[in-house]
Design an enzyme around this catalytic site. Structure first.
Site, PDB file in Angstrom:
ATOM      1  N   LYS A 180       0.849  -1.190   0.000  1.00 24.87           N
ATOM      2  CA  LYS A 180       0.000   0.000   0.000  1.00 24.87           C
ATOM      3  C   LYS A 180       0.882   1.237   0.000  1.00 24.87           C
ATOM      4  O   LYS A 180       1.609   1.502   0.955  1.00 24.87           O
ATOM      5  CB  LYS A 180      -0.877  -0.032   1.239  1.00 24.87           C
ATOM      6  CG  LYS A 180      -1.790   1.167   1.389  1.00 24.87           C
ATOM      7  CD  LYS A 180      -2.774   0.927   2.508  1.00 24.87           C
ATOM      8  CE  LYS A 180      -3.616   2.156   2.786  1.00 24.87           C
ATOM      9  NZ  LYS A 180      -4.559   1.928   3.872  1.00 24.87           N
ATOM     10  N   LYS A 233      -2.050  -1.528  -3.975  1.00 23.71           N
ATOM     11  CA  LYS A 233      -2.975  -0.408  -3.870  1.00 23.71           C
ATOM     12  C   LYS A 233      -2.183   0.890  -3.872  1.00 23.71           C
ATOM     13  O   LYS A 233      -1.230   0.970  -3.111  1.00 23.71           O
ATOM     14  CB  LYS A 233      -3.734  -0.564  -2.550  1.00 23.71           C
ATOM     15  CG  LYS A 233      -4.629   0.583  -2.206  1.00 23.71           C
ATOM     16  CD  LYS A 233      -5.204   0.399  -0.825  1.00 23.71           C
ATOM     17  CE  LYS A 233      -5.909   1.684  -0.449  1.00 23.71           C
ATOM     18  NZ  LYS A 233      -6.278   1.745   0.918  1.00 23.71           N
TER      19      LYS A 233
HETATM   20  C1  PBG Z   1      -7.826   2.674   5.589  1.00 21.95           C
HETATM   21  C2  PBG Z   1      -8.055   2.659   4.128  1.00 21.95           C
HETATM   22  C3  PBG Z   1      -7.880   3.673   3.179  1.00 21.95           C
HETATM   23  C4  PBG Z   1      -8.320   3.169   1.962  1.00 21.95           C
HETATM   24  C5  PBG Z   1      -8.712   1.854   2.182  1.00 21.95           C
HETATM   25  N1  PBG Z   1      -8.522   1.548   3.519  1.00 21.95           N
HETATM   26  C6  PBG Z   1      -7.444   5.083   3.361  1.00 21.95           C
HETATM   27  C7  PBG Z   1      -6.051   5.424   3.645  1.00 21.95           C
HETATM   28  O1  PBG Z   1      -5.144   4.597   3.747  1.00 21.95           O
HETATM   29  O2  PBG Z   1      -5.861   6.634   3.849  1.00 21.95           O
HETATM   30  C8  PBG Z   1      -8.380   3.931   0.681  1.00 21.95           C
HETATM   31  C9  PBG Z   1      -9.281   3.363  -0.364  1.00 21.95           C
HETATM   32  C10 PBG Z   1      -9.589   4.276  -1.491  1.00 21.95           C
HETATM   33  O3  PBG Z   1      -8.973   5.355  -1.684  1.00 21.95           O
HETATM   34  O4  PBG Z   1     -10.500   3.941  -2.249  1.00 21.95           O
HETATM   35  N2  PBG Z   1      -6.532   2.815   6.005  1.00 21.95           N
END
Ligand code: PBG
Length: 312
Positions: A180, A233
């Site tokens: 991520k 992601k």
């Molecule tokens: C929680 C989380 C996030 C997303 C999914 N789980 C936000 C972040 O990390 O700030 C983002 C998903 C999206 O942008 O569609 N941590």
């Protein structure tokens, strides 16, 4: 004729559709930062799921939107919190017809808006692991099929796997947000879920996009810790990472086509149908087995014929 040589396919079976649930909504409420996407009450969610099932989408990723925030993310794991309630209801109504995936993080539930517990102004990794484990066990006990840790704490998969097993949930899987990146593309989600950090940013726990080796390493670590599905992601700016990881692992790989990728296209003025198809095919072609996308419902409800024409 061109269909004959196509070798990449999109099927609703390989999609996971994100759903936002909230206590403060009557049926559904459109999310200002994500036109066409809604926050749902429990009843509203059931209708949405029904519509998805009718077009072949049967896997859902639940996100709670919570106004009751504190330092420990209490409402993420309280049994009367919105996500535990939503899981219970879905399991009761749909039994084994659907796959329930649940995001496991605390940024929607903490006053700091961070994904970890703050101690002396810093994220405390190990205290956060305890909370993430607790959340996972509660979601599993409500009937989740997969818990999906997204807070990027070190050893989160290992800690959660152990907690699940110790509590008799060895059948519950882990889809890890293993790779991520610290990305601007989460912007619309953070307003949708009210989860923006109140100070600083997430660069101490999310990955730096200027290095591909560390991204691959993080994934391999999660595989070793016991993840059942790993994830890259965002997806679009990271197709190279998807394809490299696909060559290195033997478990399913998911790609998250995130909120900013959705909004960018919705607001682009481009031909929506063609653009959505092109983008989703590119993610699949890069090597994603599973795509998590806000476009899933739109795609498979309005474009079935179009997909069919293209040989799917
Ligand atoms: C929680 C989380 C996030 C997303 C999914 N789980 C936000 C972040 O990390 O700030 C983002 C998903 C999206 O942008 O569609 N941590």
């Amino acid at each position: 004729m061109l269909n004959l040589v196509s070798n990449v396919y999109l099927s609703p079976a390989n999609f996971i559709y994100p759903i936002f649930v909230s206590e403060n909504v009557n049926q559904r409420e459109e999310i200002a930062s994500m036109p066409g996407i809604y926050r749902f009450s429990i009843d509203g969610m059931l209708k949405e799921v029904e519509e998805c099932l009718n077009i072949g989408i049967s896997n859902f990723l639940l996100f709670g939107v919570e106004s009751r925030k504190d330092e420990s993310g209490y409402w993420a794991y309280h049994e009367d919190g919105i996500v535990p309630k939503a899981i219970r209801k879905l399991r009761e109504v749909y039994e084994d017809q659907i796959g329930i995936f649940t995001d496991v993080c605390i940024c929607q539930y903490t006053t700091s808006g961070h994904c970890g517990i703050i101690v002396n102004g810093r994220i405390d990794n190990d205290r956060t692991l305890e909370v993430l484990s607790r959340i996972s066990v509660v979601y599993a006990s409500m009937g989740a099929d997969f818990v999906c840790p997204s807070s990027m704490m070190d050893y989160q998969v290992k800690a959660i796997r152990r907690a699940l097993d110790e509590n008799g949930f060895n059948m519950v899987g882990i889809m890890s947000y293993s790779t991520k990146f610290n990305s601007a593309f989460y912007g619309p989600f953070r307003s949708a879920a009210d989860s923006a950090p109140k100070f600083g940013d997430r660069s101490s726990y999310q990955l730096d996009y200027r290095n591909s080796e560390s991204a691959i390493l993080e994934t391999l670590k999660d595989v070793e810790e016991g993840a059942d599905i790993v994830m890259v992601k965002p997806a679009l700016a990271y197709l190279d990472i998807i394809s490299k990881i696909k060559e290195r692992i033997l478990i399913p790989l998911a790609a998250y086509n995130v909120s900013g990728e959705y909004t960018m296209i919705i607001r682009s003025g481009l031909d929506l149908d063609r653009t959505i198809l092109e983008v989703l095919y590119s993610i699949k072609r890069a090597g994603a087995d599973i795509i998590i996308s806000y476009f899933a419902k739109y795609l498979f409800s309005r474009m079935k014929e179009m997909l069919f024409d293209r040989g799917n």
